[in-house]
Design a protein around this motif. Structure first.
Motif, PDB file in Angstrom:
ATOM      1  N   SER A  37       7.695  -8.892   8.152  1.00 48.90           N
ATOM      2  CA  SER A  37       8.222  -8.361   6.896  1.00 48.90           C
ATOM      3  C   SER A  37       7.759  -6.934   6.659  1.00 48.90           C
ATOM      4  O   SER A  37       6.733  -6.505   7.188  1.00 48.90           O
ATOM      5  CB  SER A  37       7.741  -9.221   5.723  1.00 48.90           C
ATOM      6  OG  SER A  37       8.350 -10.479   5.746  1.00 48.90           O
ATOM      7  N   GLY A  38       8.499  -6.231   5.834  1.00 48.28           N
ATOM      8  CA  GLY A  38       8.123  -4.875   5.476  1.00 48.28           C
ATOM      9  C   GLY A  38       6.724  -4.832   4.874  1.00 48.28           C
ATOM     10  O   GLY A  38       6.370  -5.684   4.056  1.00 48.28           O
ATOM     11  N   GLN A  39       5.944  -3.850   5.306  1.00 49.58           N
ATOM     12  CA  GLN A  39       4.560  -3.707   4.869  1.00 49.58           C
ATOM     13  C   GLN A  39       4.379  -2.396   4.115  1.00 49.58           C
ATOM     14  O   GLN A  39       4.957  -1.381   4.484  1.00 49.58           O
ATOM     15  CB  GLN A  39       3.621  -3.702   6.083  1.00 49.58           C
ATOM     16  CG  GLN A  39       3.710  -4.948   6.932  1.00 49.58           C
ATOM     17  CD  GLN A  39       3.238  -6.184   6.196  1.00 49.58           C
ATOM     18  OE1 GLN A  39       2.110  -6.233   5.711  1.00 49.58           O
ATOM     19  NE2 GLN A  39       4.103  -7.181   6.096  1.00 49.58           N
ATOM     20  N   ILE A  40       3.566  -2.466   3.066  1.00 53.20           N
ATOM     21  CA  ILE A  40       3.128  -1.272   2.362  1.00 53.20           C
ATOM     22  C   ILE A  40       1.604  -1.298   2.364  1.00 53.20           C
ATOM     23  O   ILE A  40       0.995  -2.311   2.707  1.00 53.20           O
ATOM     24  CB  ILE A  40       3.686  -1.190   0.924  1.00 53.20           C
ATOM     25  CG1 ILE A  40       3.233  -2.393   0.091  1.00 53.20           C
ATOM     26  CG2 ILE A  40       5.195  -1.055   0.931  1.00 53.20           C
ATOM     27  CD1 ILE A  40       3.575  -2.283  -1.387  1.00 53.20           C
ATOM     28  N   ALA A  41       0.977  -0.189   2.005  1.00 55.89           N
ATOM     29  CA  ALA A  41      -0.488  -0.129   1.945  1.00 55.89           C
ATOM     30  C   ALA A  41      -0.906   0.848   0.866  1.00 55.89           C
ATOM     31  O   ALA A  41      -0.139   1.726   0.472  1.00 55.89           O
ATOM     32  CB  ALA A  41      -1.057   0.302   3.301  1.00 55.89           C
ATOM     33  N   GLU A  42      -2.150   0.685   0.429  1.00 56.70           N
ATOM     34  CA  GLU A  42      -2.706   1.599  -0.561  1.00 56.70           C
ATOM     35  C   GLU A  42      -3.099   2.906   0.105  1.00 56.70           C
ATOM     36  O   GLU A  42      -3.341   2.956   1.303  1.00 56.70           O
ATOM     37  CB  GLU A  42      -3.915   0.962  -1.238  1.00 56.70           C
ATOM     38  CG  GLU A  42      -3.551  -0.244  -2.066  1.00 56.70           C
ATOM     39  CD  GLU A  42      -4.758  -0.846  -2.773  1.00 56.70           C
ATOM     40  OE1 GLU A  42      -5.866  -0.279  -2.677  1.00 56.70           O
ATOM     41  OE2 GLU A  42      -4.566  -1.883  -3.417  1.00 56.70           O
ATOM     42  N   GLY A  43      -3.167   3.945  -0.698  1.00 61.49           N
ATOM     43  CA  GLY A  43      -3.579   5.252  -0.211  1.00 61.49           C
ATOM     44  C   GLY A  43      -2.939   6.331  -1.052  1.00 61.49           C
ATOM     45  O   GLY A  43      -1.844   6.148  -1.585  1.00 61.49           O
ATOM     46  N   ALA A  44      -3.621   7.465  -1.151  1.00 67.53           N
ATOM     47  CA  ALA A  44      -3.112   8.569  -1.959  1.00 67.53           C
ATOM     48  C   ALA A  44      -2.061   9.376  -1.221  1.00 67.53           C
ATOM     49  O   ALA A  44      -1.169   9.957  -1.834  1.00 67.53           O
ATOM     50  CB  ALA A  44      -4.270   9.473  -2.386  1.00 67.53           C
ATOM     51  N   THR A  45      -2.160   9.426   0.109  1.00 68.76           N
ATOM     52  CA  THR A  45      -1.239  10.247   0.884  1.00 68.76           C
ATOM     53  C   THR A  45      -0.358   9.383   1.776  1.00 68.76           C
ATOM     54  O   THR A  45      -0.678   8.219   2.055  1.00 68.76           O
ATOM     55  CB  THR A  45      -2.004  11.241   1.780  1.00 68.76           C
ATOM     56  OG1 THR A  45      -2.704  10.499   2.792  1.00 68.76           O
ATOM     57  CG2 THR A  45      -2.991  12.086   0.973  1.00 68.76           C
ATOM     58  N   LEU A  46       0.707   9.974   2.243  1.00 65.64           N
ATOM     59  CA  LEU A  46       1.597   9.284   3.170  1.00 65.64           C
ATOM     60  C   LEU A  46       0.836   8.878   4.435  1.00 65.64           C
ATOM     61  O   LEU A  46       0.997   7.759   4.930  1.00 65.64           O
ATOM     62  CB  LEU A  46       2.793  10.173   3.524  1.00 65.64           C
ATOM     63  CG  LEU A  46       3.782   9.621   4.538  1.00 65.64           C
ATOM     64  CD1 LEU A  46       4.409   8.312   4.059  1.00 65.64           C
ATOM     65  CD2 LEU A  46       4.859  10.656   4.835  1.00 65.64           C
ATOM     66  N   ALA A  47      -0.010   9.748   4.945  1.00 64.24           N
ATOM     67  CA  ALA A  47      -0.783   9.436   6.158  1.00 64.24           C
ATOM     68  C   ALA A  47      -1.709   8.250   5.924  1.00 64.24           C
ATOM     69  O   ALA A  47      -1.808   7.354   6.773  1.00 64.24           O
ATOM     70  CB  ALA A  47      -1.578  10.660   6.604  1.00 64.24           C
ATOM     71  N   GLU A  48      -2.394   8.212   4.781  1.00 68.51           N
ATOM     72  CA  GLU A  48      -3.290   7.085   4.476  1.00 68.51           C
ATOM     73  C   GLU A  48      -2.507   5.777   4.383  1.00 68.51           C
ATOM     74  O   GLU A  48      -2.939   4.748   4.907  1.00 68.51           O
ATOM     75  CB  GLU A  48      -4.031   7.334   3.166  1.00 68.51           C
ATOM     76  CG  GLU A  48      -5.073   8.423   3.241  1.00 68.51           C
ATOM     77  CD  GLU A  48      -5.645   8.786   1.871  1.00 68.51           C
ATOM     78  OE1 GLU A  48      -5.097   8.346   0.833  1.00 68.51           O
ATOM     79  OE2 GLU A  48      -6.639   9.524   1.850  1.00 68.51           O
ATOM     80  N   GLN A  49      -1.368   5.812   3.715  1.00 71.35           N
ATOM     81  CA  GLN A  49      -0.555   4.609   3.596  1.00 71.35           C
ATOM     82  C   GLN A  49      -0.038   4.172   4.961  1.00 71.35           C
ATOM     83  O   GLN A  49      -0.061   2.984   5.287  1.00 71.35           O
ATOM     84  CB  GLN A  49       0.607   4.841   2.624  1.00 71.35           C
ATOM     85  CG  GLN A  49       0.161   4.944   1.182  1.00 71.35           C
ATOM     86  CD  GLN A  49       1.313   5.047   0.203  1.00 71.35           C
ATOM     87  OE1 GLN A  49       2.456   4.701   0.514  1.00 71.35           O
ATOM     88  NE2 GLN A  49       1.021   5.530  -1.002  1.00 71.35           N
TER      89      GLN A  49
END
Length: 129
Positions: A37-49
């Motif tokens: 499934s599609g995954q998202i993640a925490e982070g302030a920047t696109l690279a961190e996510q």
């Protein structure tokens, strides 16, 4: 063919109870396709996510005997396509072999308002030897 839907322990859990993280489609020879499934993640920047997502994908795949090297298809959704190069640089850190088939889209918004990117993959798990 056997289909198993799974939310493996020790891997990212779904953001809601209405879907499974992995669909494992096993073939008679023991090989399998994993639909993640599609995954998202925490982070302030696109690279961190993006890093967080690939780390989560790795955990989900490993729970089913696969690695990121087994990914054959990747679909990426960015809220701003201008971040494509930043995303691509991080992606190359994790997908180091022959690149999988791929589609990248710009989406006006994702499941969570703070998400800048969502990624889903398909992996091919070889039959045990």
């Amino acid at each position: 063919m056997k289909v198993t839907l799974d939310n493996p322990a020790g891997a990212p859990q779904p953001a809601s109870p209405y879907y499974s993280q992995v669909a494992r489609v096993e073939h008679a020879d023991g090989s399998a396709l994993l639909f993640v499934s599609g995954q998202i993640a925490e982070g302030a920047t696109l690279a961190e996510q993006t890093r967080g997502i690939f780390e989560g994908l790795d955990a989900l795949l490993r729970a089913h005997g696969a690695t990121l090297a087994d990914v054959v298809n990747i679909r990426s959704y960015l809220t701003d396509i201008a971040g494509l190069q930043e995303y691509g640089a991080v992606r190359r850190e994790f997908l180091t072999g022959t690149p999988p088939t791929s589609m990248t889209f710009e989406a006006s918004r994702l499941f969570r308002p703070e998400a800048q990117i969502e990624i889903e993959v398909v992996a091919a798990v070889p039959a045990p030897e």
